[in-house]
Design an enzyme around this catalytic site. Structure first.
Site, mmCIF file in Angstrom:
data_model
loop_
_atom_site.group_PDB
_atom_site.id
_atom_site.type_symbol
_atom_site.label_atom_id
_atom_site.label_comp_id
_atom_site.label_asym_id
_atom_site.label_seq_id
_atom_site.Cartn_x
_atom_site.Cartn_y
_atom_site.Cartn_z
ATOM 1 N N LYS A 17 -58.960 -46.884 -10.227
ATOM 2 C CA LYS A 17 -58.217 -47.807 -11.090
ATOM 3 C C LYS A 17 -57.457 -47.101 -12.224
ATOM 4 O O LYS A 17 -56.389 -46.569 -11.978
ATOM 5 C CB LYS A 17 -59.143 -48.936 -11.556
ATOM 6 C CG LYS A 17 -59.679 -49.686 -10.313
ATOM 7 C CD LYS A 17 -60.509 -50.905 -10.543
ATOM 8 C CE LYS A 17 -60.774 -51.603 -9.220
ATOM 9 N NZ LYS A 17 -62.143 -51.775 -8.820
ATOM 10 N N ASP A 56 -70.935 -45.450 -11.394
ATOM 11 C CA ASP A 56 -69.667 -45.832 -10.795
ATOM 12 C C ASP A 56 -68.788 -46.376 -11.924
ATOM 13 O O ASP A 56 -68.970 -47.501 -12.382
ATOM 14 C CB ASP A 56 -69.891 -46.887 -9.704
ATOM 15 C CG ASP A 56 -68.584 -47.282 -9.024
ATOM 16 O OD1 ASP A 56 -67.514 -46.946 -9.559
ATOM 17 O OD2 ASP A 56 -68.643 -47.939 -7.970
ATOM 18 N N TYR A 77 -70.568 -53.619 -6.885
ATOM 19 C CA TYR A 77 -69.651 -53.270 -5.800
ATOM 20 C C TYR A 77 -69.277 -51.798 -5.924
ATOM 21 O O TYR A 77 -68.951 -51.322 -7.015
ATOM 22 C CB TYR A 77 -68.385 -54.128 -5.884
ATOM 23 C CG TYR A 77 -67.357 -53.828 -4.804
ATOM 24 C CD1 TYR A 77 -67.631 -54.069 -3.463
ATOM 25 C CD2 TYR A 77 -66.106 -53.306 -5.140
ATOM 26 C CE1 TYR A 77 -66.690 -53.807 -2.486
ATOM 27 C CE2 TYR A 77 -65.153 -53.041 -4.158
ATOM 28 C CZ TYR A 77 -65.447 -53.299 -2.835
ATOM 29 O OH TYR A 77 -64.511 -53.032 -1.861
HETATM 30 C C1 LIG Z 1 -62.728 -51.412 -7.364
HETATM 31 C C2 LIG Z 1 -64.048 -50.757 -7.318
HETATM 32 C C3 LIG Z 1 -64.377 -49.827 -6.324
HETATM 33 C C4 LIG Z 1 -63.501 -49.587 -5.131
HETATM 34 O O1 LIG Z 1 -62.273 -49.051 -5.479
HETATM 35 P P1 LIG Z 1 -61.038 -49.200 -4.433
HETATM 36 O O2 LIG Z 1 -59.967 -48.394 -5.077
HETATM 37 O O3 LIG Z 1 -60.753 -50.670 -4.369
HETATM 38 O O4 LIG Z 1 -61.483 -48.661 -3.149
HETATM 39 C C5 LIG Z 1 -65.569 -49.142 -6.434
HETATM 40 N N1 LIG Z 1 -66.403 -49.358 -7.458
HETATM 41 C C6 LIG Z 1 -66.136 -50.247 -8.436
HETATM 42 C C7 LIG Z 1 -67.079 -50.407 -9.564
HETATM 43 C C8 LIG Z 1 -64.967 -50.994 -8.384
HETATM 44 O O5 LIG Z 1 -64.724 -51.909 -9.314
#
Ligand SMILES: *Cc1c(COP(=O)(O)O)cnc(C)c1O
Length: 425
Positions: free
Chosen positions: A265, A237, A142
């Site tokens: 995060k 990511d 994701y």
């Molecule tokens: C949570 C997440 C996102 C998106 O971040 P948001 O702050 O929810 O937009 C992107 N990449 C990874 C790996 C994530 O876990």
């Protein structure tokens, strides 16, 4: 009916599905979500007066536990000067310097307001820098909800049972190629299929949005080699893994250097923050230094920077937390594995340091397909058992458990007792 049920009844009338992010819904469980009033340390309290040991940790930011005093105080203090100026501030410079000084693969960094924005912007910069359009992502990873990345996108999408999102025009995803996690041949095949057209390979260095799926030995190294071979950028990511597996994230933990990295995060300590960074020549493409446009009214917000920088500084200055989290992870997830063995339960536990999941699947989980083989009904039973016993898990088979430094050994033992309770039932 409790207050959570009342609130949910009101919420669904005015908020789609009653929640502001789908992962909060208890749809897969078939009940109203818990409405939360407050949290402290490893505990979270709902509006019905229940106290739970929390393994969501706001999906990762609360690596030091909820309501961490230094972070809270930095926010209160910053508030005294005003909430936002929409102008350059000193703390943004400090944040950028701190990250670049301590993370070798980040020479320049741009702050945004979410992980979604970070990834979307990093991809744009990668395309601008390479002059190529295509990207390769992995099924089950994701990367936020921007159009181009909502292809085989993991947890939230998996749980609601929708393969991809409606409302995303074909044109937006036609340059997104999807490979198989932990399968270098699948990446090579795509690179061969579109030689000189792939701007970037983007990967969650630890898959953490299809449940936790660690990279096989050599997978990340292999991606690095393939990217170099094909003139493609490698983007990690690290929205979940950044500042969690090590201060330098998965790149440091696994010793593989990406060209670009995205954060979210933990970097905001609970405030809405994201960031993307990498090699200077790539980041110099971003406006106003270069031709890749990217902007944000509230980006680098002083309150968010205060919270984030305080947490990052604490983590950097107390790097023993990473050893501690590694040990806690081994204790929690290692013992879960033993419980499964002892009780003859044919399921899987995957973990990397503080991140882990139990898959109600009978075969090893190494990619999206094997993750999807999980028995989600069994997970729902497990989730309910844990919730009734005071353990707050993400309401989906396809999410990670997040340990924080506030989860003491006693709290982990208590959690394991409840896990044992379920499997000996
Ligand atoms: C949570 C997440 C996102 C998106 O971040 P948001 O702050 O929810 O937009 C992107 N990449 C990874 C790996 C994530 O876990």
């Amino acid at each position: 009916m409790g207050r959570s049920e009342d609130l949910f009844e009101r919420a669904v009338k005015r908020i789609p599905g009653g929640v502001n992010s789908p992962v909060r819904a208890y749809g897969a469980i078939g009940m109203a979500p818990r409405f939360i009033e407050r949290a402290d340390g490893c505990y979270i309290y709902d509006v019905d007066g229940n106290k739970y040991i929390d393994y969501i940790d706001s999906w990762g930011p609360m690596i030091l536990g909820h309501n961490f005093p230094a972070v809270r105080e930095s926010v209160l203090k910053a508030c005294e000067n005003g909430l936002s100026f929409g102008c350059a501030t000193e703390i943004e410079v400090e944040m950028a310097e701190f990250i670049c000084e301590h993370i070798p693969h980040v020479e320049m960094v741009r702050m945004v307001n979410s992980g979604t924005e970070a990834v979307m912007s990093a991809i744009r910069a990668a395309r601008g820098f390479t002059g190529k359009d295509k990207i390769i992502k992995f099924a089950g990873c994701y990367h936020g909800h921007s159009d181009a990345l909502l292809v085989s996108a993991g947890s939230g999408v998996m749980t609601s049972g929708v393969p991809d999102s409606a409302g995303v025009p074909k044109g937006c995803t036609q340059d997104t190629m999807t490979a198989v996690y932990n399968d270098l041949d699948s990446v090579r095949a795509l690179l061969e299929e579109a030689p000189d057209q792939v701007a970037a390979v983007i990967v969650e260095a630890v898959g953490a949005n299809m449940g936790v799926v660690p990279p096989k030995k050599g997978f990340l190294e292999g991606l690095r080699t393939l990217c170099d071979q094909y003139g493609t950028l490698l983007i990690f990511d690290e929205v979940i893994t950044g500042f969690r597996l090590a201060f330098g994230g998965a790149a440091e933990y696994f010793g593989v250097k990406p060209d670009m990295v995205t954060y979210g995060k933990i970097i905001g300590a609970g405030m809405p923050v994201g960031a993307y960074g990498g090699r200077k020549e790539i980041m110099q493409m971003v406006s106003p230094a270069g031709p890749v446009y990217q902007a944000g009214t509230l980006s680098g917000n002083p309150i968010a920077m205060a919270a984030g920088l305080t947490q990052l500084k604490y983590l950097y200055e107390h790097q023993e937390v990473y050893k501690d989290l590694e040990a806690k992870g081994q204790k929690l997830y290692g013992s879960m594995e033993e419980i499964l063995k002892e009780t003859g339960s044919p399921y899987q536990v995957n973990h990397v340091s503080s991140l882990g999941s139990i898959f109600f699947a009978t075969e090893e989980v190494r990619d999206y397909t094997s993750a999807k083989a999980s028995d989600t009904k069994k997970f729902a039973e497990y989730f309910l058992h844990m919730l009734k016993n005071g353990i707050h898990l993400a309401p989906s088979q396809f999410e990670a458990m997040f340990l924080s430094t506030a989860h003491s050994d006693a709290v982990i033992e208590e959690t394991l007792d409840k896990v044992r309770g379920f499997f000996t039932k």
